[in-house]
Design a protein around this motif. Structure first.
Motif, PDB file in Angstrom:
ATOM      1  N   ILE A 396      47.490  -2.017   5.828  1.00 22.41           N
ATOM      2  CA  ILE A 396      48.392  -3.009   5.250  1.00 22.41           C
ATOM      3  C   ILE A 396      48.225  -2.942   3.736  1.00 22.41           C
ATOM      4  CG2 ILE A 396      48.359  -4.453   7.329  1.00 22.41           C
ATOM      5  CD1 ILE A 396      46.807  -6.500   5.386  1.00 22.41           C
ATOM      6  N   ASP A 397      49.299  -2.519   3.076  1.00 19.77           N
ATOM      7  CA  ASP A 397      49.318  -2.420   1.616  1.00 19.77           C
ATOM      8  C   ASP A 397      49.930  -3.728   1.131  1.00 19.77           C
ATOM      9  OD1 ASP A 397      49.651  -1.805  -1.016  1.00 19.77           O
ATOM     10  OD2 ASP A 397      51.017  -0.125  -0.718  1.00 19.77           O
ATOM     11  N   SER A 398      49.074  -4.725   0.875  1.00 16.97           N
ATOM     12  CA  SER A 398      49.563  -6.091   0.667  1.00 16.97           C
ATOM     13  C   SER A 398      49.837  -6.370  -0.809  1.00 16.97           C
ATOM     14  CB  SER A 398      48.522  -7.087   1.194  1.00 16.97           C
ATOM     15  OG  SER A 398      47.282  -6.889   0.524  1.00 16.97           O
ATOM     16  N   TRP A 399      51.024  -6.930  -1.071  1.00 10.57           N
ATOM     17  CA  TRP A 399      51.343  -7.349  -2.444  1.00 10.57           C
ATOM     18  C   TRP A 399      51.328  -8.868  -2.528  1.00 10.57           C
ATOM     19  CZ3 TRP A 399      55.106 -10.671  -4.192  1.00 10.57           C
ATOM     20  CH2 TRP A 399      55.112 -10.859  -5.590  1.00 10.57           C
ATOM     21  N   TRP A 400      50.590  -9.381  -3.512  1.00 12.39           N
ATOM     22  CA  TRP A 400      50.589 -10.818  -3.816  1.00 12.39           C
ATOM     23  C   TRP A 400      49.867 -11.025  -5.138  1.00 12.39           C
ATOM     24  CZ3 TRP A 400      45.980 -14.045  -2.577  1.00 12.39           C
ATOM     25  CH2 TRP A 400      44.898 -13.293  -2.101  1.00 12.39           C
ATOM     26  N   THR A 402      47.455 -14.009  -7.898  1.00 14.55           N
ATOM     27  CA  THR A 402      46.694 -15.261  -8.027  1.00 14.55           C
ATOM     28  C   THR A 402      47.656 -16.443  -7.891  1.00 14.55           C
ATOM     29  OG1 THR A 402      45.198 -14.167  -9.577  1.00 14.55           O
ATOM     30  CG2 THR A 402      45.143 -16.567  -9.549  1.00 14.55           C
ATOM     31  N   GLU A 403      48.818 -16.302  -8.510  1.00  7.09           N
ATOM     32  CA  GLU A 403      49.791 -17.392  -8.550  1.00  7.09           C
ATOM     33  C   GLU A 403      50.392 -17.696  -7.183  1.00  7.09           C
ATOM     34  OE1 GLU A 403      50.007 -15.132 -12.509  1.00  7.09           O
ATOM     35  OE2 GLU A 403      49.651 -14.671 -10.417  1.00  7.09           O
ATOM     36  N   THR A 404      50.441 -16.693  -6.294  1.00  7.52           N
ATOM     37  CA  THR A 404      51.114 -16.923  -5.002  1.00  7.52           C
ATOM     38  C   THR A 404      50.170 -17.497  -3.956  1.00  7.52           C
ATOM     39  OG1 THR A 404      50.702 -14.741  -4.015  1.00  7.52           O
ATOM     40  CG2 THR A 404      52.644 -14.935  -5.448  1.00  7.52           C
ATOM     41  N   GLY A 405      48.849 -17.396  -4.188  1.00  2.99           N
ATOM     42  CA  GLY A 405      47.889 -17.988  -3.264  1.00  2.99           C
ATOM     43  C   GLY A 405      47.651 -17.213  -1.984  1.00  2.99           C
ATOM     44  N   GLY A 406      48.648 -16.465  -1.529  1.00  5.66           N
ATOM     45  CA  GLY A 406      48.517 -15.721  -0.278  1.00  5.66           C
ATOM     46  C   GLY A 406      49.398 -14.488  -0.306  1.00  5.66           C
ATOM     47  N   ILE A 407      49.243 -13.667   0.718  1.00  2.00           N
ATOM     48  CA  ILE A 407      49.968 -12.398   0.833  1.00  2.00           C
ATOM     49  C   ILE A 407      51.478 -12.651   0.946  1.00  2.00           C
ATOM     50  CG2 ILE A 407      50.363 -10.469   2.427  1.00  2.00           C
ATOM     51  CD1 ILE A 407      47.308 -10.588   3.049  1.00  2.00           C
ATOM     52  N   MET A 408      52.266 -11.887   0.181  1.00  4.72           N
ATOM     53  CA  MET A 408      53.720 -12.114   0.113  1.00  4.72           C
ATOM     54  C   MET A 408      54.549 -11.004   0.766  1.00  4.72           C
ATOM     55  SD  MET A 408      53.980 -14.977  -1.603  1.00  4.72           S
ATOM     56  CE  MET A 408      55.489 -15.115  -2.543  1.00  4.72           C
ATOM     57  N   ILE A 409      54.172  -9.760   0.512  1.00 10.21           N
ATOM     58  CA  ILE A 409      54.891  -8.629   1.120  1.00 10.21           C
ATOM     59  C   ILE A 409      53.835  -7.718   1.726  1.00 10.21           C
ATOM     60  CG2 ILE A 409      56.481  -6.708   0.733  1.00 10.21           C
ATOM     61  CD1 ILE A 409      57.551  -8.131  -1.733  1.00 10.21           C
ATOM     62  N   THR A 410      53.986  -7.416   3.005  1.00 11.49           N
ATOM     63  CA  THR A 410      52.943  -6.612   3.673  1.00 11.49           C
ATOM     64  C   THR A 410      53.450  -6.127   5.024  1.00 11.49           C
ATOM     65  OG1 THR A 410      50.666  -6.634   4.500  1.00 11.49           O
ATOM     66  CG2 THR A 410      51.932  -8.631   4.858  1.00 11.49           C
ATOM     67  N   PRO A 411      52.967  -4.965   5.464  1.00 14.43           N
ATOM     68  CA  PRO A 411      53.206  -4.643   6.870  1.00 14.43           C
ATOM     69  C   PRO A 411      52.344  -5.564   7.734  1.00 14.43           C
ATOM     70  CG  PRO A 411      52.347  -2.731   5.631  1.00 14.43           C
ATOM     71  CD  PRO A 411      52.174  -3.937   4.771  1.00 14.43           C
ATOM     72  N   ILE A 412      52.795  -5.856   8.937  1.00 14.81           N
ATOM     73  CA  ILE A 412      51.939  -6.532   9.910  1.00 14.81           C
ATOM     74  C   ILE A 412      51.435  -5.421  10.831  1.00 14.81           C
ATOM     75  CG2 ILE A 412      51.869  -8.190  11.815  1.00 14.81           C
ATOM     76  CD1 ILE A 412      53.965  -9.829  10.283  1.00 14.81           C
ATOM     77  N   PRO A 417      56.214  -0.583  11.105  1.00 13.87           N
ATOM     78  CA  PRO A 417      55.890   0.823  10.816  1.00 13.87           C
ATOM     79  C   PRO A 417      55.548   0.967   9.329  1.00 13.87           C
ATOM     80  CG  PRO A 417      57.969   0.632  12.028  1.00 13.87           C
ATOM     81  CD  PRO A 417      57.588  -0.746  11.612  1.00 13.87           C
ATOM     82  N   THR A 418      54.443   1.650   9.020  1.00 14.28           N
ATOM     83  CA  THR A 418      54.021   1.737   7.620  1.00 14.28           C
ATOM     84  C   THR A 418      54.663   2.943   6.938  1.00 14.28           C
ATOM     85  OG1 THR A 418      52.056   2.983   8.251  1.00 14.28           O
ATOM     86  CG2 THR A 418      51.793   0.606   8.020  1.00 14.28           C
ATOM     87  N   LYS A 419      54.652   2.895   5.618  1.00 20.12           N
ATOM     88  CA  LYS A 419      55.189   3.991   4.813  1.00 20.12           C
ATOM     89  C   LYS A 419      54.319   4.050   3.556  1.00 20.12           C
ATOM     90  CE  LYS A 419      59.494   5.403   2.503  1.00 20.12           C
ATOM     91  NZ  LYS A 419      60.909   5.036   2.261  1.00 20.12           N
ATOM     92  N   PRO A 420      53.677   5.200   3.278  1.00 24.23           N
ATOM     93  CA  PRO A 420      52.767   5.268   2.131  1.00 24.23           C
ATOM     94  C   PRO A 420      53.428   4.766   0.850  1.00 24.23           C
ATOM     95  CG  PRO A 420      52.705   7.320   3.363  1.00 24.23           C
ATOM     96  CD  PRO A 420      53.789   6.488   3.976  1.00 24.23           C
ATOM     97  N   THR A 421      52.663   3.978   0.071  1.00 22.62           N
ATOM     98  CA  THR A 421      53.041   3.388  -1.230  1.00 22.62           C
ATOM     99  C   THR A 421      54.020   2.219  -1.110  1.00 22.62           C
ATOM    100  OG1 THR A 421      54.943   4.778  -1.878  1.00 22.62           O
ATOM    101  CG2 THR A 421      52.749   5.656  -2.359  1.00 22.62           C
ATOM    102  N   TYR A 422      54.429   1.860   0.101  1.00 21.59           N
ATOM    103  CA  TYR A 422      55.355   0.732   0.276  1.00 21.59           C
ATOM    104  C   TYR A 422      54.619  -0.478   0.853  1.00 21.59           C
ATOM    105  CZ  TYR A 422      59.503   3.420  -0.832  1.00 21.59           C
ATOM    106  OH  TYR A 422      60.454   4.152  -1.503  1.00 21.59           O
ATOM    107  N   ALA A 423      54.852  -1.632   0.243  1.00 20.19           N
ATOM    108  CA  ALA A 423      54.315  -2.880   0.810  1.00 20.19           C
ATOM    109  C   ALA A 423      55.164  -3.324   2.000  1.00 20.19           C
ATOM    110  CB  ALA A 423      54.280  -3.965  -0.266  1.00 20.19           C
TER     111      ALA A 423
END
Length: 635
Positions: A396-400, A402-412, A417-423
């Protein structure tokens, strides 16, 4: 209710649609079914991004520690809550059960009260990654004090700035800390910081390295004797949903760090829900996030998110290179880690060591791998996937932020399905928008723009401590009625998001907008390159040209540097086009980084532009000495 734990892609889309069409009903169900409240809310959500003002679960009363500890006692009292793995592999690990955590948090909370701390007071915590760090955070939350954790590697100047900004009444620290073979004199740093702080009344000191330290009469107290006398009962302070839980400083691109304020109920609901799904946590899993609690990743995904789910969370004191670069994998094997969450910087450093230290250990317990802190480049992603996850543990390449408090864009994992370099896809309830420079939203797929969020989520930071105007200007003034993340992103043909770097890292060369991340990815594919950073510098013809700082895998690389420069530009030409070629390529031994592993491109930009007289404060960098070295070898 099924949408607390998403199990397949179709369900993700169903739940996501509901969370966007009926956000209030959606979050109300999650909050009602999975947490305990002293009083239910009068209204789920009130918001206005023009002010900006956001209130979740308005009127509700609760204490977050009852949700993280007390409610698990009947069913999980003897389960390990915190598994402490010390710096020295020969020192035994410590298992703290939920019952023991309850007792220790209560004792610590009573010590805080006896030393004058009450609801609403700010407490600065400057403690290494030992159990007392997590326990002090929870003890503050237990009595309604606002914790402000400062990473125990920051300088005395950085520490005093943060103490003064939020007017902390107390500092909790340790005599020192272990970091690999080194020890760090934390108490000395605190003493120095407090010379310019008049607000601090008491300093509580944890004994960790048994060093000989100065204790100031009337101010400094050893913690242990106070805990020994403290009662093991401490009633949790009932907090309002919107009472501040903590302040956490994030460095501004200019000047003063920003004290982001996170409040209680929304933050709890969102971190718990994201933890459960982003890591697909199951009841007896052992979860390990390698971050420091000094960062938001540690707050949300070492302490609050895992404990709110009754999980076992690993707290690691050491570094990935001690006693050797196999330490992470040794811990994975020893504790049978199921979810492993780390930063691309660490992955690249480990990849540089080859695979024999990975292959030595049994990593078969791993089910989910995570990446956080910056976008992970393709080479590191494949190394991680092939050698650590053995191609069976999704990343899981998670994007978030300090300001958001939690994970915003991520594979589950096992869902998306994952894709390298993509959140990949937005998390449940998150409504991203890509905006162009005219402030218009870019609809459809295969577009690139500035990443904004158009609807509030429960764990959004509510303000900057003491400076709401700065909060408004920084996050809500660039685009109408949108939270602006400061990042650029692209959305591919299936709607997956890829973060392209800070927008101030978008360099316009001859009228072309070039994100730095894709260029760096290309360079890092060169077999001789370990890491790179790209910045712009003024150019007479193009407006801006590109300057590359490149670290080679073998510092004593004997190859001809001019040939290497040609090869690097050839790779960029092949991947992105000749427009993205670098005008200057400087080989360096290191890059200036923050303690969380982010490259300080602001400093690199100034050096490339020959503006060395105003580099700003470099004392909080992980490796301040690298800056002079880069200046000395500037092209």
């Amino acid at each position: 209710m099924s949408n607390y734990h998403i199990k397949h892609l179709e369900e993700y889309y169903q739940v996501y649609r509901k969370s966007v069409r009926e956000p209030e009903n959606f979050w109300e169900e999650i909050a009602e079914e999975h947490f305990i409240w002293s009083k239910k809310w009068d209204k789920v959500l009130e918001w206005d991004f023009s002010k900006p003002e956001v209130k979740w679960f308005k009127g509700a009363k609760l204490n977050i520690t009852e949700n993280c500890i007390d409610r698990h006692l009947a069913t999980r009292g003897d389960k390990t809550a915190i598994l402490f793995e010390p710096n020295d592999p020969n020192e035994p690990a410590e298992n703290i059960t939920y019952k023991q955590l309850h007792i220790r948090v209560n004792q610590f909370a009573n010590v805080l009260k006896e030393n004058g701390i009450k609801k609403g007071d700010r407490v600065c915590i400057y403690v290494p990654m030992i159990p007392e760090l997590a326990i002090s955070v929870l003890a503050c939350a237990r009595i309604g004090a606002i914790h402000s954790v400062v990473f125990a590697g920051f300088s005395s100047t950085a520490l005093s700035t943060r103490i003064n900004d939020s007017d902390c009444k107390m500092v909790i620290t340790a005599d020192g800390s272990f970091r690999g073979k080194k020890t760090i004199d934390l108490k000395g740093i605190v003493d120095e910081a407090l010379e310019s702080c008049t607000c601090v009344e008491n300093v509580l000191v944890v004994k960790r390295i048994n060093s000989d330290i100065h204790m100031k009469e009337g101010r400094d107290k050893w913690l242990q004797p106070l805990l020994d006398k403290a009662s093991t009962e401490c009633k949790a302070e009932i907090m309002d949903a919107e009472d501040p839980l903590f302040i956490l400083y994030t460095s501004g691109s200019t000047g003063m760090p920003k004290g982001m304020v996170h409040t209680t109920a929304g933050y709890m609901v969102y971190t718990a829900y994201t933890f459960k799904n982003a890591f697909q946590y199951r009841e007896n899993d052992v979860y390990w996030c390698t971050a420091d609690i000094g960062w938001i990743t540690g707050h949300s995904y070492i302490v609050y998110g895992p404990l709110a789910n009754g999980a076992t969370t690993v707290l690691f004191e050491g570094v990935p290179s001690y006693p050797d670069f196999g330490r992470f994998w040794d811990i994975v094997e020893k504790h049978k880690i199921n979810q492993f969450y780390t930063a691309p910087t660490a992955i690249r450093a480990l990849a540089k060591q080859g695979t024999e230290l990975v292959d030595k250990y049994d990593l078969s317990s791993l089910k989910v791998l995570g990446s956080v802190g910056e976008p992970i480049n393709e080479e590191a992603w494949h190394w991680y996937n092939d050698n650590v996850g053995k191609k069976k543990s999704p990343i899981i390449d998670s994007w978030w932020q300090t300001e958001t408090g939690g994970i915003m864009i991520t594979p589950i994992p096992y869902v998306t399905p994952t894709k390298p370099t993509y959140a990949t896809l937005p998390f449940i309830g998150i409504q991203p928008a890509l905006m162009d420079e005219n402030g218009d939203e870019l609809k459809g797929n295969q577009v690139e723009g500035r990443l904004c969020i158009k609807f509030p989520w429960p764990s959004i930071a509510r303000t900057i401590w003491g400076n709401h105007q700065r909060y408004k200007e920084t996050y809500f003034s660039a685009f109408d009625n949108m939270y602006f993340t400061g990042d650029g992103a692209l959305r591919d043909e299936v709607g997956y998001y890829r973060i392209t770097g800070r927008v101030d890292d978008v360099i316009i060369v001859s009228g072309h907008n070039l994100g730095t991340a894709p260029i760096e990815d290309s360079i890092n594919e060169h077999p001789a390159v370990a890491e790179s950073a790209i910045v712009g510098f003024p150019h007479d013809v193009k407006g801006s040209a590109l300057y590359g700082y490149v670290i080679l895998k073998d510092a004593g690389e004997s190859r001809n540097h001019d040939n290497l420069r040609k090869e690097i530009n050839q790779i960029i030409t092949e991947h992105i086009g000749p427009i993205a070629k670098l005008d200057k390529i400087q080989f360096s031994d290191g890059l200036p980084k923050t303690r969380s592993g982010k490259i300080m491109r602001r400093i690199l930009r100034k050096i490339a532009s020959n503006e060395m007289d105003n580099l700003g404060d470099t004392s909080t960098l992980l490796n301040p000495e690298v800056v002079q070295n880069i200046i000395d070898n500037r092209l």
